[in-house]
Scaffold this motif. Structure first.
Motif, PDB file in Angstrom:
ATOM      1  N   VAL A  23      27.894  36.294 -22.915  1.00 34.15           N
ATOM      2  CA  VAL A  23      28.200  36.998 -22.686  1.00 34.15           C
ATOM      3  C   VAL A  23      27.235  38.176 -21.652  1.00 34.15           C
ATOM      4  CG1 VAL A  23      31.009  38.941 -21.950  1.00 34.15           C
ATOM      5  CG2 VAL A  23      31.240  37.087 -23.753  1.00 34.15           C
ATOM      6  N   ASP A  26      25.477  35.976 -19.213  1.00 35.69           N
ATOM      7  CA  ASP A  26      25.908  35.740 -18.068  1.00 35.69           C
ATOM      8  C   ASP A  26      26.169  36.959 -16.937  1.00 35.69           C
ATOM      9  OD1 ASP A  26      26.335  33.012 -19.326  1.00 35.69           O
ATOM     10  OD2 ASP A  26      28.461  33.170 -19.952  1.00 35.69           O
ATOM     11  N   PHE A  27      26.503  38.068 -18.165  1.00 40.22           N
ATOM     12  CA  PHE A  27      26.851  39.003 -17.071  1.00 40.22           C
ATOM     13  C   PHE A  27      25.293  39.706 -16.432  1.00 40.22           C
ATOM     14  CE2 PHE A  27      31.209  38.776 -18.217  1.00 40.22           C
ATOM     15  CZ  PHE A  27      32.003  39.071 -17.248  1.00 40.22           C
ATOM     16  N   CYS A  46      27.767  49.055 -19.553  1.00 40.50           N
ATOM     17  CA  CYS A  46      28.622  48.689 -17.480  1.00 40.50           C
ATOM     18  C   CYS A  46      28.222  49.457 -16.594  1.00 40.50           C
ATOM     19  CB  CYS A  46      29.646  48.664 -18.071  1.00 40.50           C
ATOM     20  SG  CYS A  46      30.934  46.924 -19.391  1.00 40.50           S
ATOM     21  N   SER A  51      28.511  47.365 -13.107  1.00 36.50           N
ATOM     22  CA  SER A  51      29.121  45.658 -14.015  1.00 36.50           C
ATOM     23  C   SER A  51      30.920  46.359 -14.429  1.00 36.50           C
ATOM     24  CB  SER A  51      28.824  45.118 -15.444  1.00 36.50           C
ATOM     25  OG  SER A  51      29.868  44.237 -14.910  1.00 36.50           O
ATOM     26  N   PHE A  56      33.914  42.782 -17.981  1.00 32.03           N
ATOM     27  CA  PHE A  56      33.080  42.288 -19.357  1.00 32.03           C
ATOM     28  C   PHE A  56      33.594  42.550 -20.488  1.00 32.03           C
ATOM     29  CE2 PHE A  56      29.606  44.413 -22.520  1.00 32.03           C
ATOM     30  CZ  PHE A  56      28.732  42.880 -22.189  1.00 32.03           C
TER      31      PHE A  56
END
Length: 74
Positions: A23, A26-27, A46, A51, A56
């Motif tokens: 994850v 991917d972000f 974040c 993000s 998330f």
């Protein structure tokens, strides 16, 4: 069963739930191996990576049951 929360340290999340690393990648978070991961919470990461923390967290929480099952096979 423990769960992932926004106040957990990034390093702790990746160690406790290794499947969550996907994850982060991917972000576009380059937290894997970053020395700041042991100081930053998920909220901090974040904010630093611009993000959406809700999106998330939703993705992380989807991995938590899988990661827990991998760590504790029946």
């Amino acid at each position: 069963m423990p769960t992932i929360t926004r106040d957990l340290l990034v390093d702790d999340v990746m160690r406790r739930w290794p499947a969550a690393i996907r994850v982060f990648l991917d972000f576009g978070f380059l937290c894997v191996g970053c020395p700041i991961g042991c100081f930053h919470t998920i909220d901090d990461a974040c904010r630093e990576h611009h993000s959406d923390p809700e999106a998330f967290m939703a993705a992380l929480l989807k991995t938590a049951p899988q990661a827990a099952a991998e760590a504790n096979p029946a």
